[in-house]
Enzyme design. Sequence first.
Site: not given
Ligand code: FPP
Length: 225
Positions: A12, A29, A124
């Site tokens: 997150d 992201h 893994l």
């Molecule tokens: C949460 O951050 C993250 C997500 C909903 C998506 C997770 C995706 C990635 C880590 C990148 C892509 C993944 C791969 C496997 C290629 P948020 O957007 O909720 O952050 P915030 O809480 O600061 O708004």
Amino acid sequence: MNKARHIAIIMDGNGRWAELKGKKRVQGHEAGAKIVKEITTFCSNAKDIERLTLYAFSTENWKRPRLEVEFLMKLLEKYLKNELNTYIRNNIRFEPIGDLRAFSKSLQKTIQTIQEKTAHCDGLVQALALNYGAQDEIIRAVNKIKDCDDGITEVMLSNALDSKHSVDLLIRTGGDHRLSNFLLWQVAYAEIFFIDTLWPDFKVESLEKILKDFKKIERRFGGIK
Ligand code: FPP
């Protein structure tokens, strides 16, 4: 000494990381995807880690703006295609969990291809949670086994889940203290670390520190010492 055989991470903080830097949320992201690669590669070289489950897209994430969802889909597809060599080189097997039927045919095909091309890898396991929600997973599992004659047992339900592997260590970055519908069955006895670091700032050293602290915990699994 505790072994973190199965680590699960709620990644997150991508959006906030980007906003703090005056960038667009989607750039967060993109930065987050780089950390996925670094942490996965580290785990593939660590002695005791057998499985890494990452929360990449939840059943609730469809509520985000259309453009952000589309960006995440493209990023995921690009990541899987670009990193096939990283999976193979590091002997990492890729396994999706979640209900993949909601994704485009093209993304479903890419997921299937990477799964097939890494099926022989026996190091893994990197499990990516994609259109994943624990409540949805449990309902789908119950529906698979509901007609059994002798009543549902714990083992039966566990085996019917997308992931039957109990989690040793759950990490959530980004400062919030909640599970957000992630692996609710599997974290029954997980040690949980909530950390303030935003996911794109998470480093191999951050994980090493958590692993050091995890090893010191006395895990009793409901028993006594
Ligand atoms: C949460 O951050 C993250 C997500 C909903 C998506 C997770 C995706 C990635 C880590 C990148 C892509 C993944 C791969 C496997 C290629 P948020 O957007 O909720 O952050 P915030 O809480 O600061 O708004």
